[in-house]
Design an enzyme around this catalytic site. Structure first.
Site, PDB file in Angstrom:
ATOM      1  N   ALA A   1      10.923 -26.443 -28.122  1.00  0.00           N
ATOM      2  CA  ALA A   1      11.569 -25.587 -29.225  1.00  0.00           C
ATOM      3  C   ALA A   1      10.567 -25.863 -30.608  1.00  0.00           C
ATOM      4  O   ALA A   1      10.972 -25.196 -31.514  1.00  0.00           O
ATOM      5  CB  ALA A   1      12.841 -26.097 -29.349  1.00  0.00           C
TER       6      ALA A   1
ATOM      7  N   SER B   1       6.750 -26.744 -30.377  1.00  0.00           N
ATOM      8  CA  SER B   1       5.363 -26.836 -29.953  1.00  0.00           C
ATOM      9  C   SER B   1       5.309 -26.118 -28.596  1.00  0.00           C
ATOM     10  O   SER B   1       6.311 -26.416 -27.666  1.00  0.00           O
ATOM     11  CB  SER B   1       4.794 -27.943 -30.354  1.00  0.00           C
ATOM     12  OG  SER B   1       5.064 -28.908 -29.725  1.00  0.00           O
ATOM     13  N   GLY B   2       4.146 -25.866 -28.088  1.00  0.00           N
ATOM     14  CA  GLY B   2       3.633 -25.547 -26.763  1.00  0.00           C
ATOM     15  C   GLY B   2       2.227 -26.147 -26.501  1.00  0.00           C
ATOM     16  O   GLY B   2       1.707 -26.632 -27.341  1.00  0.00           O
ATOM     17  N   ARG B   3       2.136 -26.045 -25.233  1.00  0.00           N
ATOM     18  CA  ARG B   3       0.920 -26.894 -24.836  1.00  0.00           C
ATOM     19  C   ARG B   3       0.402 -26.162 -23.609  1.00  0.00           C
ATOM     20  O   ARG B   3       1.376 -25.951 -22.579  1.00  0.00           O
ATOM     21  CB  ARG B   3       0.866 -28.399 -24.681  1.00  0.00           C
ATOM     22  CG  ARG B   3       1.745 -29.024 -23.781  1.00  0.00           C
ATOM     23  CD  ARG B   3       2.188 -30.327 -24.200  1.00  0.00           C
ATOM     24  NE  ARG B   3       3.082 -30.237 -25.380  1.00  0.00           N
ATOM     25  CZ  ARG B   3       4.214 -29.828 -25.749  1.00  0.00           C
ATOM     26  NH1 ARG B   3       4.986 -29.440 -24.594  1.00  0.00           N
ATOM     27  NH2 ARG B   3       4.468 -29.959 -26.698  1.00  0.00           N
TER      28      ARG B   3
ATOM     29  N   HIS C   1      13.156 -24.268 -16.368  1.00  0.00           N
ATOM     30  CA  HIS C   1      13.722 -24.869 -17.425  1.00  0.00           C
ATOM     31  C   HIS C   1      12.986 -26.363 -17.776  1.00  0.00           C
ATOM     32  O   HIS C   1      12.723 -27.163 -16.925  1.00  0.00           O
ATOM     33  CB  HIS C   1      15.282 -25.319 -17.099  1.00  0.00           C
ATOM     34  CG  HIS C   1      16.142 -26.100 -18.413  1.00  0.00           C
ATOM     35  ND1 HIS C   1      17.145 -26.476 -17.786  1.00  0.00           N
ATOM     36  CD2 HIS C   1      15.799 -26.111 -19.630  1.00  0.00           C
ATOM     37  CE1 HIS C   1      17.648 -27.213 -19.033  1.00  0.00           C
ATOM     38  NE2 HIS C   1      16.915 -26.862 -19.986  1.00  0.00           N
ATOM     39  N   ASP C   2      12.573 -26.577 -18.885  1.00  0.00           N
ATOM     40  CA  ASP C   2      11.767 -27.812 -19.064  1.00  0.00           C
ATOM     41  C   ASP C   2      12.391 -29.111 -18.555  1.00  0.00           C
ATOM     42  O   ASP C   2      11.606 -29.929 -18.165  1.00  0.00           O
ATOM     43  CB  ASP C   2      11.289 -27.951 -20.429  1.00  0.00           C
ATOM     44  CG  ASP C   2      12.589 -27.720 -21.545  1.00  0.00           C
ATOM     45  OD1 ASP C   2      13.562 -27.738 -21.428  1.00  0.00           O
ATOM     46  OD2 ASP C   2      12.003 -27.488 -22.768  1.00  0.00           O
ATOM     47  N   THR C   3      13.538 -29.169 -18.710  1.00  0.00           N
ATOM     48  CA  THR C   3      14.382 -30.523 -18.387  1.00  0.00           C
ATOM     49  C   THR C   3      14.424 -30.582 -16.788  1.00  0.00           C
ATOM     50  O   THR C   3      14.103 -31.586 -16.244  1.00  0.00           O
ATOM     51  CB  THR C   3      15.834 -30.347 -18.770  1.00  0.00           C
ATOM     52  OG1 THR C   3      15.980 -30.116 -20.220  1.00  0.00           O
ATOM     53  CG2 THR C   3      16.319 -31.790 -18.370  1.00  0.00           C
TER      54      THR C   3
ATOM     55  N   THR D   1      13.521 -32.523 -28.816  1.00  0.00           N
ATOM     56  CA  THR D   1      14.127 -31.927 -29.627  1.00  0.00           C
ATOM     57  C   THR D   1      15.780 -32.061 -29.407  1.00  0.00           C
ATOM     58  O   THR D   1      16.479 -32.413 -30.247  1.00  0.00           O
ATOM     59  CB  THR D   1      13.772 -30.320 -29.857  1.00  0.00           C
ATOM     60  OG1 THR D   1      12.583 -30.245 -30.156  1.00  0.00           O
ATOM     61  CG2 THR D   1      14.651 -29.757 -30.897  1.00  0.00           C
TER      62      THR D   1
ATOM     63  N   ASN E   1      24.191 -32.501 -22.733  1.00  0.00           N
ATOM     64  CA  ASN E   1      23.190 -32.590 -23.998  1.00  0.00           C
ATOM     65  C   ASN E   1      23.610 -33.132 -25.310  1.00  0.00           C
ATOM     66  O   ASN E   1      24.617 -33.046 -25.681  1.00  0.00           O
ATOM     67  CB  ASN E   1      23.338 -30.783 -24.217  1.00  0.00           C
ATOM     68  CG  ASN E   1      22.308 -30.189 -23.392  1.00  0.00           C
ATOM     69  OD1 ASN E   1      21.107 -29.929 -23.448  1.00  0.00           O
ATOM     70  ND2 ASN E   1      23.197 -29.447 -22.294  1.00  0.00           N
TER      71      ASN E   1
END
Length: 487
Positions: free
Chosen positions: A10, A12-14, A236-238, A259, A296
């Site tokens: 939410a 940054s990205g890589r 989903h990143d989680t 985040t 969450n």
């Protein structure tokens, strides 16, 4: 050969390249970029075209890796989506989940369908940021975007669509929308129908580790790359992060910490009991038919927002600066409930924290160090509360807690958490989401067989830091005060 993971959070990205060799995984970050939402008059949006530009930059940089790539995959945060029209073009910029259009929408939805029925069908916890309430708000506001739309795609689906021209919705992300039936594992047409959300928008579901297309010839030509296969990771990143929890235990507790803090365990079936509803837990889909039974928690967003405000006030603190200042503040003086709605989108986070402490008749933190310490201690105490809820609901007892993701670098938070739960905390790997993405790609290529095998590889490949609990009496007293504070 290697694989390339795009891991977008939410803020940054890589782009992270991974190689599997003799049972060990190595990773290399080749591109990093900011993910900054854009406030327009009336709404908060994601800059989706810039995110896709950064993905192409990551692909461009992959040419210098020195080894060929087998595939690429994308994971992002959940909930948000774009709409595609009948010509296949994007309609508008996707709304940010913190956009204010959902204010009051939960209550309006409950006038049509009860909380109990929604939970019994979807298993998803109730938050005003959920996809359901954004779509319902658009419907209530007669959004021309919704009227013109032909296809709903979540953020990783949308970026993958730009990359391949293929439109699928990935399973782990679809389950978070509160529009997906937990039992049948399909879109819930009853909820869609009752809320008058067009069911035709919701298309085919693709499972993690499936091949989802190939990079378009025009993009391959533009970037001088071969036509790379694109894999549906746990998008989903989680879900990706949970794949990378370094444990061989069947029963384990984790926090994917960034985040947001997503805290829970892994189950083979959704847990849809009235008490799970009462505690507002969620059942999100995972790899191999598992469920992420979790809650969450607002997480490090609160600290990030404080730092942003202080930067605007010409106080350019680094995160290590703030943690150092917090070490000199008096311990266990005042607490907040990180999930209180006043912290969801405040204009001035430090002032909101101070006001919360005034309203609850606690000592008011004033300095940056005092505010940061209040945040860190409050998160640790909230983690204990949620861990106890998880054990009560599942009937399991956990030996300790795994913290993965960027928050595993926060030694103060990890130590405070160990103190609060009176059990060990195992911190790392910090790049769990990218690692999980990479692992799922290797599972698609049949170079890793099972999730258990994958977790053993992670445990051997990446160092962990163990935090042992300390100051038990002080933290037990603080927890009793915290419980009485937030109920």
């Amino acid at each position: 050969m290697g694989v390339l993971a795009f891991d977008l959070g939410a803020s940054s990205g890589r782009a992270v390249a991974g190689r599997l060799n003799c049972g060990l995984l190595t990773i290399e970050e080749i591109h990093r970029f900011s993910n900054i939402p854009v406030q327009l008059p009336g709404h908060l949006h994601w800059d989706i075209l810039n995110l896709f530009r950064e993905i192409k930059q990551g692909l461009l940089k992959s040419r210098s890796l020195g080894y060929p790539l087998q595939s690429v995959a994308i994971d992002t945060w959940a909930l948000d989506f774009g709409l595609i029209d009948r010509k296949g073009e994007l309609l508008g910029n996707p709304y940010h989940y913190r956009d204010g259009q959902t204010e009051g929408m939960m209550d309006q939805v409950f006038e049509v369908i009860s909380r109990e029925e929604i939970f019994s069908r979807t298993g998803i916890q109730f938050m005003p940021v959920n996809t359901l309430y954004h779509l319902f708000a658009m419907k209530r506001n007669r959004s021309h975007l919704l009227e013109q739309a032909d296809r709903f795609l979540m953020i990783p689906d949308l970026l993958r669509y730009f990359l391949t021209g293929e439109a699928y919705t990935e399973y782990t992300n679809a389950t978070t929308t509160q529009l997906f039936h937990a039992g049948s594992r399909t879109w819930d047409t009853r909820i869609l129908g009752l809320l008058d959300i067009p069911a035709h928008l919701f298309g085919s579901i693709i499972q993690p580790a499936a091949f989802a297309g190939t990079v378009l010839p025009s993009i391959s030509k533009e970037l001088s790359l071969p036509p790379l296969p694109v894999i549906a990771a746990c998008e989903h990143d989680t879900a990706s992060a949970v794949v990378a929890v370094p444990t061989v235990d069947r029963d384990f507790a984790y926090i994917s910490c960034g985040t947001w803090s997503l805290m829970g365990t892994e189950l083979s079936e959704p847990l849809l009991s009235p008490k799970a509803l009462g505690y507002n837990f969620t059942n999100e889909g995972g790899i191999g038919g598992t469920y992420r039974f979790l809650k969450n928690i607002m997480g490090l967003w609160i600290l990030q927002e404080c730092r942003r405000i202080w930067e605007q006030e010409n106080k350019p603190f680094t995160f290590p600066d703030l943690i150092e200042a917090a070490t000199h503040a008096r311990p266990l003086q005042a607490f907040i409930d990180p999930d209180h709605l006043t912290f969801l989108r405040p204009d001035h986070m430090p002032e909101q924290i101070m006001q919360y402490c005034r309203d609850t008749k606690q000592p008011v933190p004033h300095s940056e160090g005092e505010i940061v310490r209040c945040i860190m201690e409050s998160l640790a105490l909230k983690y204990r509360m949620v861990l106890e809820m998880t054990e009560e609901l599942t009937g399991k007892k956990f030996k300790g807690l795994h913290i993965v993701g960027g928050g595993s670098h926060n030694s103060m938070l990890c130590q405070f958490t160990a103190n609060a739960i009176a059990r060990p905390v195992w911190a790392g790997p910090a790049e769990a989401t990218a690692i999980g993405n990479i692992i799922v790609q290797y599972m698609a290529h049949e170079q890793i067989g099972t999730v258990r095998e994958a977790r053993e590889i992670v445990k051997k490949s990446f160092p962990l830091v163990t935090y042992e609990p300390d100051d038990a009496d002080e933290w037990n007293d603080a927890y009793a005060r915290y419980r009485s504070l937030i109920g």
